[in-house]
Write a protein that holds these residues in place. Structure first.
Motif, PDB file in Angstrom:
ATOM      1  N   GLY A  39      -5.859   2.875   1.858  1.00  0.00           N
ATOM      2  CA  GLY A  39      -4.462   2.448   1.987  1.00  0.00           C
ATOM      3  C   GLY A  39      -3.893   2.696   3.382  1.00  0.00           C
TER       4      GLY A  39
ATOM      5  N   ARG B 261     -10.817   5.658  -6.414  1.00  0.00           N
ATOM      6  CA  ARG B 261     -10.008   4.871  -5.484  1.00  0.00           C
ATOM      7  C   ARG B 261     -10.726   4.762  -4.138  1.00  0.00           C
ATOM      8  NH1 ARG B 261      -5.131   3.344  -6.774  1.00  0.00           N
ATOM      9  NH2 ARG B 261      -4.624   3.106  -4.582  1.00  0.00           N
TER      10      ARG B 261
ATOM     11  N   ASN C  11       1.238   3.898  -3.121  1.00  0.00           N
ATOM     12  CA  ASN C  11       0.948   5.321  -2.923  1.00  0.00           C
ATOM     13  C   ASN C  11       2.065   6.201  -3.476  1.00  0.00           C
ATOM     14  OD1 ASN C  11      -1.520   4.949  -1.730  1.00  0.00           O
ATOM     15  ND2 ASN C  11      -0.845   5.380   0.356  1.00  0.00           N
TER      16      ASN C  11
ATOM     17  N   GLU D 232       0.844  -1.211   0.000  1.00  0.00           N
ATOM     18  CA  GLU D 232       0.000   0.000   0.000  1.00  0.00           C
ATOM     19  C   GLU D 232       0.878   1.260   0.000  1.00  0.00           C
ATOM     20  OE1 GLU D 232      -3.229   0.354  -0.379  1.00  0.00           O
ATOM     21  OE2 GLU D 232      -3.696  -1.774  -0.347  1.00  0.00           O
TER      22      GLU D 232
ATOM     23  N   HIS E  10       0.438   8.252  -6.319  1.00  0.00           N
ATOM     24  CA  HIS E  10       0.168   9.622  -5.858  1.00  0.00           C
ATOM     25  C   HIS E  10       1.434  10.482  -5.853  1.00  0.00           C
ATOM     26  CE1 HIS E  10      -3.731   8.157  -4.718  1.00  0.00           C
ATOM     27  NE2 HIS E  10      -3.225   7.291  -3.868  1.00  0.00           N
TER      28      HIS E  10
HETATM   29 MG   LIG Z   1      -3.342   4.026  -1.473  1.00  0.00          MG
END
Ligand SMILES: [Mg+2]
Ligand SMILES: Nc1ncnc2c1ncn2[C@@H]1O[C@H](COP(=O)(O)OP(=O)(O)O)[C@@H](O)[C@H]1O
Length: 154
Positions: free
Chosen positions: A117, A113, A59, A55, A63
């Motif tokens: 996470g 999403r 990310n 996770e 991101h």
């Molecule tokens: Mg995530």
């Protein structure tokens, strides 16, 4: 050396630098599981640890780097003598402006999403620490102790 110093000795440590590609998340998961197996974790615990790591790495890729594959995610995994694992996942991506909001379950900046996470990381690990600066990047530190086996009473 007193007992406390001994408890905080490093048993083993690895450092991994991966290119920020989705394909590498599976590689990190497998590496983490193989390395964590050196400690007395159950298979279920190892499963949870590798999920938490994936996770954090996802990310950073999705991101932090907005899927730019020519960036790098760094991982430092430490096994402690006193029976714990510490995993540091670091990116030098966009950073997080509002950390409190980002860590709320179901919050996501990407439509579609789940925003779970951080919630998964928190439920699978004993401790989750996040440091982030906009324009500089994000560091996630995940820690989990080895549970002592419960003594059988008969
Ligand atoms: Mg995530
Ligand atoms: N490494 C990172 N760099 C930048 N932003 C991040 C990073 N990790 C998390 N975030 C932000 O925190 C939000 C919540 O993350 P998470 O709980 O994993 O949910 P999701 O990944 O489904 O969006 C993300 O939508 C993103 O805005």
């Amino acid at each position: 050396m007193n007992v406390n110093e001994k408890d905080f000795r490093v048993k083993n440590q690895i450092r991994l630098t991966i290119q920020s590609r989705a394909e590498n998340v599976a590689f990190v998961r497998a590496c983490t599981a193989a390395f964590a197996s050196q400690m007395d974790y159950t298979l279920e615990e190892i499963d949870e640890i590798r999920l938490a790591v994936s996770e954090a790495v996802s990310n950073s890729i999705i991101h932090g780097y907005k899927n730019d594959p020519y960036s790098q995610v760094e991982l430092y995994i430490t096994l402690w003598e006193n029976g714990g694992i510490e995993i540091v996942v670091e990116d030098h991506g966009c950073g997080i402006a509002d950390l409190k909001q980002a860590m709320e379950p179901t919050f996501s900046t990407e439509p579609g999403r789940m925003g779970l996470g951080f919630a998964f990381m928190q439920s699978f690990m004993d401790q989750v620490e996040v440091k982030s600066r906009v324009g500089q990047g994000t560091t996630v530190i995940l820690k989990r102790k080895v549970r002592q086996p419960v003594e059988s009473k008969n």
